[in-house]
Design a protein around this motif. Structure first.
Motif, short mmCIF file in Angstrom:
data_model
loop_
_atom_site.label_atom_id
_atom_site.label_comp_id
_atom_site.label_asym_id
_atom_site.label_seq_id
_atom_site.Cartn_x
_atom_site.Cartn_y
_atom_site.Cartn_z
N GLU A 11 11.41 8.82 4.60
CA GLU A 11 12.07 7.75 3.86
C GLU A 11 12.83 8.27 2.64
OE1 GLU A 11 9.55 4.22 2.75
OE2 GLU A 11 10.20 4.88 0.78
N PHE A 18 -2.23 5.29 -6.81
CA PHE A 18 -1.35 5.98 -5.87
C PHE A 18 -1.26 7.45 -6.27
CE2 PHE A 18 0.26 1.61 -5.54
CZ PHE A 18 0.29 1.46 -4.16
N LYS A 63 -3.11 7.66 2.08
CA LYS A 63 -3.53 7.73 0.68
C LYS A 63 -2.49 8.47 -0.16
CE LYS A 63 -7.32 9.87 -1.32
NZ LYS A 63 -8.62 10.51 -1.08
N ARG A 75 5.21 4.25 11.18
CA ARG A 75 6.07 3.72 10.11
C ARG A 75 7.42 4.40 10.15
NH1 ARG A 75 3.08 2.34 4.41
NH2 ARG A 75 1.85 0.65 5.25
N ILE A 83 14.96 6.98 -0.63
CA ILE A 83 15.16 5.73 -1.39
C ILE A 83 16.06 6.00 -2.59
CG2 ILE A 83 12.87 6.03 -2.48
CD1 ILE A 83 12.82 2.93 -2.72
N ASP A 89 0.80 -1.22 0.00
CA ASP A 89 0.00 0.00 0.00
C ASP A 89 0.83 1.27 0.00
OD1 ASP A 89 1.04 -0.34 2.47
OD2 ASP A 89 -0.83 -0.11 3.58
N HIS A 90 2.14 1.13 -0.17
CA HIS A 90 2.98 2.33 -0.15
C HIS A 90 3.85 2.35 -1.41
CE1 HIS A 90 5.22 5.63 1.72
NE2 HIS A 90 6.30 5.05 1.26
N LEU A 91 3.71 3.42 -2.18
CA LEU A 91 4.57 3.56 -3.37
C LEU A 91 5.78 4.38 -2.96
CD1 LEU A 91 4.90 3.29 -6.52
CD2 LEU A 91 3.87 5.56 -6.64
N CYS A 92 6.96 3.74 -2.96
CA CYS A 92 8.17 4.47 -2.55
C CYS A 92 8.57 5.47 -3.61
CB CYS A 92 9.32 3.52 -2.29
SG CYS A 92 9.03 2.48 -0.86
N LEU A 97 10.23 -4.83 0.13
CA LEU A 97 10.26 -3.83 -0.94
C LEU A 97 10.26 -4.58 -2.26
CD1 LEU A 97 10.58 -0.83 -1.68
CD2 LEU A 97 13.03 -1.15 -1.61
N ARG A 121 15.11 9.45 -4.48
CA ARG A 121 13.86 10.13 -4.14
C ARG A 121 13.99 10.60 -2.70
NH1 ARG A 121 9.02 8.51 -1.75
NH2 ARG A 121 10.53 8.46 -0.10
N HIS A 166 8.67 0.88 -7.26
CA HIS A 166 9.13 0.38 -5.96
C HIS A 166 7.97 0.45 -4.98
CE1 HIS A 166 13.23 0.70 -7.55
NE2 HIS A 166 12.92 1.92 -7.95
N ASP A 217 0.74 8.68 0.43
CA ASP A 217 2.08 8.12 0.61
C ASP A 217 3.02 9.08 1.34
OD1 ASP A 217 1.72 5.60 -0.56
OD2 ASP A 217 1.82 6.48 -2.55
N SER A 270 6.16 -0.93 -1.33
CA SER A 270 6.54 -1.56 -0.06
C SER A 270 5.30 -1.82 0.79
CB SER A 270 7.52 -0.67 0.71
OG SER A 270 6.84 0.39 1.32
N ARG A 271 5.49 -2.71 1.77
CA ARG A 271 4.42 -2.93 2.74
C ARG A 271 5.00 -2.87 4.14
NH1 ARG A 271 2.44 -9.06 1.34
NH2 ARG A 271 4.38 -10.17 1.71
N GLN A 272 4.11 -2.87 5.11
CA GLN A 272 4.50 -2.61 6.50
C GLN A 272 5.59 -3.54 7.02
OE1 GLN A 272 2.58 -0.21 8.89
NE2 GLN A 272 4.55 -0.47 9.85
N ARG A 302 16.65 1.69 1.17
CA ARG A 302 15.84 2.69 1.87
C ARG A 302 16.56 3.12 3.14
NH1 ARG A 302 9.88 1.13 2.88
NH2 ARG A 302 10.56 -0.98 3.32
#
Lengths: 149, 397
Positions: free
Chosen positions: B303, A90, B209, B224, B305, A42-45, A69, B322, A61, B211, A63-65, B296
Motif C-alpha cells: 500500500e 500500533f 500487529k 488485503r 499512501i 486496525d490498520h495504521l496507514c 480510511l 508513505r 490515517h 501493519d 483504515s479498516r478492511q 491509497r
C-alpha cells in the motif's frame, strides 16, 4: 456511519466515498484506542505531520478492511509541541513518529529511544527541516559545482 | 556462548541500497536486530513545497525507479480530487495498464533478486530477460522505460493505439507462458524449497500487529489489497483474485508474487480488449483551490499512501508520502530473529525493500557538521590524493 462515532469524534466530514475526516473529542490516544478496539480500525496507514501557520496538525490515517480510511486530525501548539506516542497501540507508528519528531520537532511521549530516523546522527538538535520557516543552515552542504562553473 | 554483534550495511554487497541492520548473533543464529534507515534521504517532500503542481508531479515520480507510476498516480489523484476533476474512462484504463505492467516488471525483478540471493543465478537471468518484454511494452506505451511520465493532472499524456494494444497482448502471451514455467519450477525445484521454506517466518497475527502490507502481508494469509478493499480507477469493475498464501515464509512470498503476475496479465487482457472510447484527459483548472486529499494505491510492494494539502497558491503546501517498504520494516526486525545469519540478505530482500522510496525527505550533503563548500574540483583532487597514498596516480587522467 458517522453517527456511531459522535461520542468520540467531532467535525466529521465525508469528503469522498470511504474517506472520512474528523477531529478527536477525547485525547487522541484514547480515541485511537477505542477506534481500534470497537470499530475495527486496525490498520495504521501512516501519520502525517504538518505546520498550518499557527499550529502543528498531526493526521492519523487509520483504515479498516471495508476500505474506509479515517483521517483523525489532532491539532497541537507549536511552542513545546508534545503528544502521546501511539506505539503501544500500533507498533508501526514508531517510524512515522520518529519521522515527525526529526522533521518537525514534535515530541512523542513514550516513543522508544533508538536510532533516529531519517536525519543523520550528527544533525544538530532543534533543527527541523520541514518547518515552514526553515532555512538551510551552515551544517548543510552546498550542491557540488561542476568544473565548468 | 558469547554474543557477537555484526553490522550489516549501510554499504554491503548483499544489500542493493544503503540500510544498516545491526545483528546480534549467538553462533550463526540471529537473536536480535536493530535497524537504522535514512541514508537515502533526499528532501523530496520539502522540495515539492517549492515546485508548482506539474513540476512536483515529475519530482514525485522520481521517488522510486520501480514504482514510479504508483507514486505519480497517487499524487495526481490527490490534486485531481482537490480540483474536483472527473477522470475520463479511457485515461483510467491507460493508468491501469501502466500500473499492471509496472507490477509485472517489479515482481519479475524481485524474483530475479531473490533467486540471486539464494545463488540460483539461472533463474535471475531468465526472469530479468522476461522483464525486458514488459519494459519494452512500457516504452511502446509511454516512450520511457523507467519513469514513464504517462500521467498528467486530469488524465494521461498519451493515447494508446490499436497496434500498441496488439503488441502488448503478444508480449503478455509470452510472459504468461514463462510465468507458468516459473510456477512449475517454484513448486518442483528442491534447492529453491531448501532455501526458502521456513525462512523468515511471519505468522498472520504478527504481520497484522506490525501493519505489514502488500505481498508480505498476503503471504502471511491475509487477503488485503487496496485494489479490492478500496477500489480506485477501474479496479472495481475488473475480475481478479487476491492471491494469498498460508506459508508465512519466503516461499509464500515467492508464491504470491508469481501468481500475482498471472492476475495482472488477466487484468491487462480485460482492459486492453475492452478499451473505453473517448478523450484521455480533461483540462486542469488554472488555479488549484485550497483543499486536502488522501489517496491509497496498491503499488507492487504494497500500500502506497499520499496526502496533499493546498492553500490556493501555485505550489502544494504539504505533500506527504508513505511508501510500502517503511511499513514493512517492523516485520523485518521480527523475521530476522531466530534465523541464520546466511539467510539475512534473503529475508531482507523478501519484502522487496526500496530504500529510496522509504528515505525521501530531508536534506542533502552534510559535511561533518561544519560549513564547507566542496566543488567537483575539490572532490576530484581529494580522490587523486587518496589514491596517490595507495601508490596509484590518477592525476594524468
Amino acid at each position: 456511519m458517522p453517527k456511531d462515532f459522535e461520542h468520540l469524534l467531532q467535525n466529521i466530514e465525508v469528503k469522498a466515498p470511504r474517506r472520512v475526516w474528523a477531529a478527536p473529542k477525547a485525547p487522541v490516544y484514547d480515541c485511537i484506542g477505542e477506534l481500534k478496539a470497537k470499530f475495527n480500525f486496525d490498520h495504521l496507514c501512516t501519520i502525517t505531520g504538518l505546520e498550518n501557520g499557527e499550529n502543528f496538525e498531526i493526521l492519523y490515517h487509520l483504515s479498516r478492511q471495508n476500505g474506509t480510511l479515517l483521517t483523525l486530525r489532532d491539532t497541537i501548539k507549536i511552542e513545546g509541541a508534545k503528544t502521546k506516542s501511539i506505539t503501544p497501540l500500533f507498533q508501526s507508528a514508531i517510524w512515522y513518529e520518529k519521522e515527525i519528531n526529526d522533521l518537525l520537532g514534535v515530541e512523542f511521549e513514550g516513543l522508544p529511544q533508538a536510532a533516529r530516523y531519517p536525519l543523520p546522527d550528527e544533525w544538530p538538535q532543534g533543527d527541523h527541516p520541514l518547518r515552514k520557516n526553515w532555512q538551510p543552515a551552515d551544517h548543510c552542504g552546498v550542491t557540488p559545482k561542476t568544473e565548468a562553473e | 556462548m558469547p554474543k557477537v554483534i555484526v553490522p550489516l550495511g549501510p554499504q554491503h554487497p548483499a544489500l542493493k541500497e544503503p540500510g544498516n541492520f545491526t545483528l546480534m548473533l549467538e553462533g550463526e543464529e540471529i537473536v536480535d536486530a536493530a535497524l537504522r534507515l535514512g541514508y537515502n534521504h533526499r528532501g523530496i517532500e520539502k522540495a515539492a513545497e517549492s515546485r508548482n503542481f506539474i513540476q512536483a508531479m515529475y519530482l514525485i515520480e522520481r521517488v522510486c525507479g520501480i514504482c514510479s507510476h504508483a507514486h505519480a498516480t497517487c499524487y495526481v489523484t490527490n490534486v485531481e480530487n482537490i480540483c474536483g476533476l472527473e477522470l475520463p474512462r479511457r485515461a483510467q484504463a491507460i493508468r491501469v495498464i501502466t500500473g499492471e505492467l509496472e507490477r509485472i516488471h517489479s515482481h519479475l525483478l524481485w524474483l530475479g533478486v531473490a533467486a540471486h540471493e539464494i545463488g540460483f543465478d539461472t533463474l535471475f537471468m531468465y526472469s530479468w530477460r522476461d522483464r525486458e518484454y514488459i519494459m519494452d511494452a512500457l516504452e511502446t506505451l509511454s516512450g520511457n522505460r523507467v519513469h514513464y511520465s504517462i500521467n498528467t493532472i486530469g488524465g494521461v499524456r498519451r493515447d494508446i493505439g490499436k497496434e500498441q494494444i496488439e503488441d502488448i497482448l503478444k508480449k503478455l502471451d509470452l510472459v504468461e507462458s514463462r510465468t507458468n514455467y516459473y510456477i512449475k519450477l517454484a513448486t518442483q525445484e528442491p534447492t529453491l524449497h531448501a532455501r526458502t521454506m521456513g525462512v523468515g517466518k511471519l505468522p498472520k497475527e504478527e504481520a497484522l500487529k506490525r501493519d505489514a502490507c502488500g505481498p508480505l502481508l498476503r503471504a502471511s494469509g491475509v487477503a488485503r489489497d487496496v485494489r479490492k478493499d478500496d477500489p480506485y480507477l477501474l479496479y472495481g469493475e475488473l475480475d481478479f483474485k487476491v492471491i494469498t498464501s498460508d506459508a508465512c515464509d519466503v516461499f509464500g512470498r515467492v508464491y504470491v508474487r508469481v501468481f500475482e503476475i498471472l492476475e495482472s496479465v488477466k487484468i491487462l487482457r480485460q482492459v486492453l480488449n475492452n478499451m473505453p472510447q473517448g478523450p484521455v484527459s480533461v483540462k486542469m483548472p488554472p488555479k488549484v483551490p485550497a483543499g486536502e486529499s488522501v489517496t491509497r494505491y496498491e503499488a507492487p510492494r504494497g500500500e502506497d499512501i499520499h496526502y496533499v494539502k493546498t492553500d490556493g497558491g501555485v505550489n502544494p503546501s504539504r505533500v506527504k508520502l508513505r511508501a510500502p517498504t517503511l511499513a514493512n520494516f517492523e516485520s523485518v526486525a521480527y523475521m530476522l530473529k531466530g534465523d541464520q545469519l546466511a539467510d539475512a540478505p534473503l529475508i531482507i530482500a523478501a519484502i522487496d525493500p526500496c530504500f529510496s522510496c522509504t528515505d525521501r525527505m530531508a536534506v542533502v550533503d552534510k559535511l561533518s557538521g561544519q560549513s564547507q563548500i566542496e566543488t567537483f574540483k575539490d572532490l576530484r583532487l581529494k580522490s587523486i590524493e587518496h589514491y596517490k597514498r595507495k601508490g596509484i596516480d590518477f592525476s594524468k587522467l
